[in-house]
Design an enzyme around this catalytic site. Structure first.
Site, mmCIF file in Angstrom:
data_model
loop_
_atom_site.group_PDB
_atom_site.id
_atom_site.type_symbol
_atom_site.label_atom_id
_atom_site.label_comp_id
_atom_site.label_asym_id
_atom_site.label_seq_id
_atom_site.Cartn_x
_atom_site.Cartn_y
_atom_site.Cartn_z
ATOM 1 C CE LYS A 103 43.315 -18.855 37.030
ATOM 2 N NZ LYS A 103 42.817 -19.890 37.928
ATOM 3 C CE LYS B 227 37.689 -16.728 31.321
ATOM 4 N NZ LYS B 227 38.430 -17.898 31.772
ATOM 5 C CE LYS C 106 34.592 -18.999 40.145
ATOM 6 N NZ LYS C 106 35.490 -20.078 39.712
HETATM 7 P P1 TYM Z 1 36.187 -22.304 37.102
HETATM 8 O O1 TYM Z 1 35.945 -22.398 38.561
HETATM 9 O O2 TYM Z 1 37.067 -21.215 36.590
HETATM 10 O O3 TYM Z 1 34.817 -22.165 36.335
HETATM 11 C C1 TYM Z 1 33.747 -23.045 36.599
HETATM 12 C C2 TYM Z 1 33.000 -23.342 35.322
HETATM 13 O O4 TYM Z 1 32.482 -22.135 34.742
HETATM 14 C C3 TYM Z 1 32.894 -22.054 33.384
HETATM 15 N N1 TYM Z 1 33.101 -20.638 33.051
HETATM 16 C C4 TYM Z 1 32.511 -20.014 32.028
HETATM 17 N N2 TYM Z 1 31.637 -20.448 31.103
HETATM 18 C C5 TYM Z 1 31.202 -19.555 30.197
HETATM 19 N N3 TYM Z 1 31.602 -18.252 30.187
HETATM 20 C C6 TYM Z 1 32.476 -17.772 31.088
HETATM 21 N N4 TYM Z 1 32.845 -16.492 31.084
HETATM 22 C C7 TYM Z 1 32.970 -18.679 32.080
HETATM 23 N N5 TYM Z 1 33.837 -18.551 33.118
HETATM 24 C C8 TYM Z 1 33.902 -19.762 33.693
HETATM 25 C C9 TYM Z 1 34.189 -22.836 33.318
HETATM 26 O O5 TYM Z 1 34.472 -23.251 31.996
HETATM 27 C C10 TYM Z 1 33.873 -23.997 34.240
HETATM 28 O O6 TYM Z 1 33.130 -24.989 33.568
HETATM 29 N N6 TYM Z 1 39.501 -25.886 36.180
HETATM 30 C C11 TYM Z 1 38.099 -25.631 36.441
HETATM 31 C C12 TYM Z 1 37.560 -26.351 37.641
HETATM 32 C C13 TYM Z 1 37.781 -27.832 37.652
HETATM 33 C C14 TYM Z 1 37.105 -28.774 36.847
HETATM 34 C C15 TYM Z 1 37.605 -30.055 37.256
HETATM 35 C C16 TYM Z 1 36.141 -28.698 35.851
HETATM 36 C C17 TYM Z 1 38.638 -28.508 38.453
HETATM 37 N N7 TYM Z 1 38.526 -29.841 38.225
HETATM 38 C C18 TYM Z 1 37.171 -31.217 36.663
HETATM 39 C C19 TYM Z 1 35.705 -29.886 35.264
HETATM 40 C C20 TYM Z 1 36.209 -31.125 35.670
HETATM 41 C C21 TYM Z 1 37.938 -24.146 36.664
HETATM 42 O O7 TYM Z 1 38.846 -23.451 37.014
HETATM 43 O O8 TYM Z 1 36.673 -23.715 36.543
#
Ligand code: TYM
Length: 344
Positions: free
Chosen positions: A114, A206, A209
């Site tokens: 990032k 991947k 967003k």
């Molecule tokens: P975030 O918001 O980027 O993504 C949310 C969830 O979606 C999953 N994900 C994917 N899974 C499969 N293929 C993809 N292309 C893909 N893109 C995203 C992510 O793995 C995630 O499960 N750091 C985390 C948010 C967070 C969190 C937490 C998660 C903050 N605190 C505590 C678990 C527990 C994040 O940025 O997810």
């Protein structure tokens, strides 16, 4: 004493939700509700580690909550809330900032990706991000965290922080009558055929967003049937028919991605999809996938639109969820303050 089983997971309201978020996370949250105490969070404090227009942040917070509800999360069974409503997340993150080491954070590949070449100019919050994530999880003594593959390294760091806290404060923990470790060593739950959904335009990248490279690379949860169908039909593929076994997908990232998506949407396995479609070309497979995707995602998009059009229902869910989360958070945070040695 073993820790009671508890699930926590979160999604950032930082961009439009897409199929990766659904298959890698949201869809998998739903069945866990019947087995565990579950807490599902909209992590708005994580989102502001990069700039968010305030009105967009609000709208997207509602959208993530709407996606949770539309996918089948039940606010009576699970706690659903947005992170900033429970101040203890930030408080514990500070304690963890003082437990985690700079070197641990500097190794995080997601930060490196990032920040890119711009690392002097990104927010301090972006660097400390995994410490807030560890706080989200450990504040509730979470034992299981369902996420997509890309979060694995952050969960390993969460385990390291828990272990170091338990070790550094072991005497204080014992003196306060806690039996053994204070924090559990959390298990990542990264399962199923679509833990890493890839871009429809490039099977080595991947789905994300923040992919601005092409609208056609990403299926958004709010896409209508026409958009979903068009994106799947135009998805990059190779000229070969589908193989009959998973091994045949190894050097074919785009084919592997579409088969994984099909399997996850249909609640089946990659082998089962290939036993049905092995030997067929994409001329047959893509329309079948598009139809399946529309049938699963269409009704959810409609429900999301209904919910965000009149956010009163979402607001009530988030408020009630925050009240319930706060009860758990306050109890644990009071113990943590005491363990650390803060006077009250
Ligand atoms: P975030 O918001 O980027 O993504 C949310 C969830 O979606 C999953 N994900 C994917 N899974 C499969 N293929 C993809 N292309 C893909 N893109 C995203 C992510 O793995 C995630 O499960 N750091 C985390 C948010 C967070 C969190 C937490 C998660 C903050 N605190 C505590 C678990 C527990 C994040 O940025 O997810």
């Amino acid at each position: 004493m073993p820790f009671p089983k508890r699930v926590f997971s979160g999604i950032q309201p930082s961009g439009d939700l897409h199929l990766g978020n659904y298959l890698g996370a949201i869809k998998r949250f739903v069945p866990l509700q019947d087995e565990f105490d579950c807490i599902y969070c909209v992590v708005d404090m994580h989102a502001i580690t990069v700039w968010q227009e305030p009105e967009d942040l609000k709208r997207r917070t509602y959208e993530v909550a709407a996606a949770y509800l539309a996918a089948g999360l039940d606010p009576k069974k699970s706690i659903i809330f947005n992170q900033s409503q429970v101040a203890e997340h930030a408080e514990l993150a500070w304690v963890f900032n003082c437990v985690a080491r700079m070197g641990w954070m500097a190794r995080m590949t997601q930060f490196k990706d990032k920040a890119g070449k711009n690392s002097e100019n990104v927010s301090l919050g972006l660097f400390a991000y995994p410490s807030l994530m560890a706080a989200d999880i450990l504040l509730y003594k979470t034992t299981h965290v369902p996420v997509g593959e890309d979060q694995k390294q952050h969960l390993e760091l969460t385990r390291d922080i828990a272990a170091k806290f338990n070790h550094d404060f072991s005497a204080s923990i014992a003196a306060r009558g806690h039996d053994g470790d204070y924090f559990p060593i959390t298990e990542p739950v990264i399962t199923g055929p679509a833990t890493r959904v890839m871009s429809l335009r490039d099977g080595t990248k991947k789905m994300s967003k923040s992919d601005s490279s092409s609208e056609m690379a990403t299926i958004y949860l709010m896409d209508d049937a026409d958009a979903i169908t068009k994106k799947i039909k135009k998805a990059k593929t190779d000229p070969e028919p589908l193989p009959s076994e998973a091994k045949g997908l190894e050097a074919r990232p785009e084919a592997a991605n579409l088969v994984g998506i099909y399997a996850a949407l249909a609640d089946t396995t990659i082998d089962a999809v290939l036993s049905q479609y092995g030997g067929q070309g994409f001329g047959v497979f893509k329309p079948a996938l598009a139809e399946l995707a529309v049938s699963v995602l269409g009704p959810q998009a409609a429900e999301m639109r209904r919910l965000v059009a009149d956010p009163g229902e979402i607001e009530a869910v988030l408020r009630d969820g925050a009240d319930r989360a706060r009860v758990l958070a306050e109890k644990n945070m009071a113990e943590i303050r005491d363990i650390v040695g803060f006077v009250r």
